[in-house]
Design a protein around this motif. Structure first.
Motif, mmCIF file in Angstrom:
data_model
loop_
_atom_site.group_PDB
_atom_site.id
_atom_site.type_symbol
_atom_site.label_atom_id
_atom_site.label_comp_id
_atom_site.label_asym_id
_atom_site.label_seq_id
_atom_site.Cartn_x
_atom_site.Cartn_y
_atom_site.Cartn_z
ATOM 1 N N ALA A 252 -30.915 16.094 -24.562
ATOM 2 C CA ALA A 252 -31.979 15.122 -25.164
ATOM 3 C C ALA A 252 -32.301 13.540 -24.619
ATOM 4 O O ALA A 252 -32.995 12.745 -24.761
ATOM 5 C CB ALA A 252 -30.518 14.586 -26.301
ATOM 6 N N VAL A 253 -31.552 13.473 -23.770
ATOM 7 C CA VAL A 253 -31.506 12.451 -22.383
ATOM 8 C C VAL A 253 -33.232 12.287 -21.984
ATOM 9 O O VAL A 253 -33.362 11.699 -21.837
ATOM 10 C CB VAL A 253 -30.671 12.395 -21.668
ATOM 11 N N LYS A 254 -33.800 13.614 -21.319
ATOM 12 C CA LYS A 254 -34.552 14.324 -21.003
ATOM 13 C C LYS A 254 -36.091 13.924 -21.829
ATOM 14 O O LYS A 254 -37.317 12.409 -21.468
ATOM 15 C CB LYS A 254 -34.356 15.095 -19.913
ATOM 16 N N LEU A 255 -35.408 14.508 -22.980
ATOM 17 C CA LEU A 255 -36.519 13.791 -24.305
ATOM 18 C C LEU A 255 -36.742 12.751 -24.979
ATOM 19 O O LEU A 255 -37.268 12.048 -25.346
ATOM 20 C CB LEU A 255 -36.583 14.537 -25.335
ATOM 21 N N LYS A 256 -35.625 11.713 -24.188
ATOM 22 C CA LYS A 256 -35.119 10.303 -24.580
ATOM 23 C C LYS A 256 -35.407 9.928 -25.954
ATOM 24 O O LYS A 256 -36.006 8.725 -26.724
ATOM 25 C CB LYS A 256 -36.272 8.898 -24.525
ATOM 26 N N VAL A 257 -34.568 10.770 -26.584
ATOM 27 C CA VAL A 257 -34.703 10.581 -27.940
ATOM 28 C C VAL A 257 -32.809 10.616 -28.359
ATOM 29 O O VAL A 257 -32.052 10.183 -29.241
ATOM 30 C CB VAL A 257 -34.154 12.248 -28.946
ATOM 31 N N ILE A 258 -32.064 10.164 -27.301
ATOM 32 C CA ILE A 258 -30.850 8.999 -27.563
ATOM 33 C C ILE A 258 -30.986 7.771 -28.806
ATOM 34 O O ILE A 258 -31.338 7.170 -28.423
ATOM 35 C CB ILE A 258 -29.981 8.516 -26.334
ATOM 36 N N ASN A 259 -29.554 7.935 -29.485
ATOM 37 C CA ASN A 259 -29.102 6.905 -30.619
ATOM 38 C C ASN A 259 -30.318 7.024 -31.237
ATOM 39 O O ASN A 259 -31.251 5.833 -31.699
ATOM 40 C CB ASN A 259 -29.156 5.572 -30.184
ATOM 41 N N LEU B 97 -31.792 14.410 -33.909
ATOM 42 C CA LEU B 97 -30.890 14.899 -34.257
ATOM 43 C C LEU B 97 -31.436 16.410 -35.210
ATOM 44 O O LEU B 97 -31.652 17.374 -34.936
ATOM 45 C CB LEU B 97 -30.190 14.299 -35.928
ATOM 46 N N ILE B 98 -32.900 15.692 -36.272
ATOM 47 C CA ILE B 98 -33.466 16.656 -36.675
ATOM 48 C C ILE B 98 -34.159 17.641 -35.955
ATOM 49 O O ILE B 98 -34.054 19.100 -35.785
ATOM 50 C CB ILE B 98 -35.249 15.923 -37.111
ATOM 51 N N PRO B 99 -34.913 17.947 -34.239
ATOM 52 C CA PRO B 99 -35.284 19.071 -33.818
ATOM 53 C C PRO B 99 -33.595 20.182 -33.388
ATOM 54 O O PRO B 99 -34.439 21.161 -33.527
ATOM 55 C CB PRO B 99 -35.868 18.423 -32.811
ATOM 56 N N PHE B 100 -32.924 19.780 -33.197
ATOM 57 C CA PHE B 100 -31.950 19.861 -32.918
ATOM 58 C C PHE B 100 -31.220 20.863 -34.188
ATOM 59 O O PHE B 100 -30.363 22.587 -34.099
ATOM 60 C CB PHE B 100 -30.738 19.521 -31.923
ATOM 61 N N PRO C 100 -20.192 16.735 -35.475
ATOM 62 C CA PRO C 100 -19.872 16.374 -34.035
ATOM 63 C C PRO C 100 -21.383 15.699 -32.713
ATOM 64 O O PRO C 100 -21.581 14.930 -32.020
ATOM 65 C CB PRO C 100 -20.001 18.085 -33.469
ATOM 66 N N TRP C 101 -22.452 16.870 -33.471
ATOM 67 C CA TRP C 101 -24.109 16.631 -32.511
ATOM 68 C C TRP C 101 -23.984 14.828 -32.566
ATOM 69 O O TRP C 101 -24.089 13.800 -32.250
ATOM 70 C CB TRP C 101 -25.150 17.282 -32.836
ATOM 71 N N ALA C 102 -23.998 14.710 -34.463
ATOM 72 C CA ALA C 102 -24.245 13.391 -35.146
ATOM 73 C C ALA C 102 -23.708 12.255 -34.315
ATOM 74 O O ALA C 102 -24.091 11.152 -33.672
ATOM 75 C CB ALA C 102 -24.536 13.178 -36.380
ATOM 76 N N ASN C 103 -22.809 11.947 -34.082
ATOM 77 C CA ASN C 103 -21.084 11.614 -33.416
ATOM 78 C C ASN C 103 -22.192 11.227 -31.782
ATOM 79 O O ASN C 103 -21.449 10.113 -31.528
ATOM 80 C CB ASN C 103 -19.951 11.581 -33.838
ATOM 81 N N THR C 104 -21.974 12.437 -31.262
ATOM 82 C CA THR C 104 -22.667 12.819 -30.038
ATOM 83 C C THR C 104 -23.723 11.101 -29.503
ATOM 84 O O THR C 104 -23.833 11.063 -28.290
ATOM 85 C CB THR C 104 -22.801 13.585 -29.655
#
Length: 281
Positions: free
Chosen positions: A133-140, A145-148, A215-219
């Motif tokens: 997610a960091v590499k794809l720049k989709v944090i926050n 969320l959707i792709p995962f 968990p993932w959404a909270n992360t």
């Protein structure tokens, strides 16, 4: 008066089903009754399961509905869950169609690999997923969320829909090809309409997965306005050294509404699936 073995057996079955129904329904009733109580009434002694008529209040619901951020959280959850269901339905149906209808090298290996991914606990993947997610720049971002979520539900969805595709006669495909139709014609005009019951059933599962995931959404999500409902609900726990259970349960009751709407909307497809083939015209 003697009771037959058959009647006794039915009585035991009904008793077990009734007890099971009570166990399932009581927590929901308690959640609703608590949401209708003032926050202070929850700690009264002796405790009461149902509030008195004069104590019933909508203040907990009114508080939730007045908060702009909870409206945003609700919309975020609807958006994420709906998009996840839509993408997963098309992708899983296409994969199920290819695996069920075509013979190509590695087909069995591909299907086995898809099934093996179902046994991997999701929490063990949080660290590599976060790095991705960091590499794809989709944090926050909701796009974090959707792709995962789609990737999580694809294996089970493919497995379920594949069974429906295999029950569709191949003669329908062949007739379409003879009439000049392409693979896409078969998929969109034959496979998708006839697998609606299967797609509907997995869509409910997929919607629940995306709607309830914590968990993932909270992360990934840190912004209050971009968070989903499970994160919003958790925000009441221990807030100001005090858990506001009235707000927690009121928001929980409101969060059940979309789930009920999805289930009721898809229920007719279950009926179609049960009656499919019972009438030959």
């Amino acid at each position: 008066m003697k009771i037959s073995k058959k009647a006794a057996y039915k009585g035991i079955i009904y008793l077990i089903l009734t007890l099971g129904l009570i166990i399932v329904v009581l927590p929901m009733i308690y959640m609703l009754s608590t949401a209708l109580k003032p926050n202070g009434a929850l700690y009264e002694y002796p405790p009461r399961f149902f509030p008195k008529i004069k104590e019933i209040t909508l203040e907990n619901f009114q508080y939730i509905l007045r908060q702009k951020k909870f409206g945003n959280n609700f919309i975020n959850s609807i958006f994420v869950s709906t998009v996840t269901v839509a993408i997963a339905a098309v992708v899983a149906a296409a994969m199920a169609f290819c695996i069920a209808r075509f013979r190509f090298p590695g087909r069995k290996f591909l299907f086995t690999f898809i099934m093996l991914t179902m046994i991997i606990p999701g929490t063990t993947l949080i660290v590599p997923q976060y790095e991705l997610a960091v590499k794809l720049k989709v944090i926050n971002k909701l796009s974090g969320l959707i792709p995962f979520y789609v990737a999580w539900v694809i294996p089970y969805s493919t497995f379920m829909i594949k069974g429906f595709v295999e029950n569709i006669p191949r003669e329908l495909d062949e007739a379409t090809y003879i009439d000049g139709g392409s693979v896409f014609t078969v998929f969109f005009q034959i496979i998708l309409p006839l697998t609606k019951p299967g797609i509907a059933s997995v869509s409910i599962f997929n919607f629940l997965t995306a709607w309830e995931e914590f968990p993932w959404a909270n992360t990934v999500i840190n912004d209050d306005l971009k968070r989903t409902l499970p994160i919003a609900i958790s925000g009441f726990f221990g807030q100001h050294q005090f858990t506001q259970w009235g707000y927690v349960f009121a928001l929980s009751v409101l969060s059940l509404i979309p789930i009920l709407v999805v289930f009721i909307s898809c229920q007719r497809f279950f009926i179609e699936g049960l009656t499919a083939g019972s009438v030959k015209g």
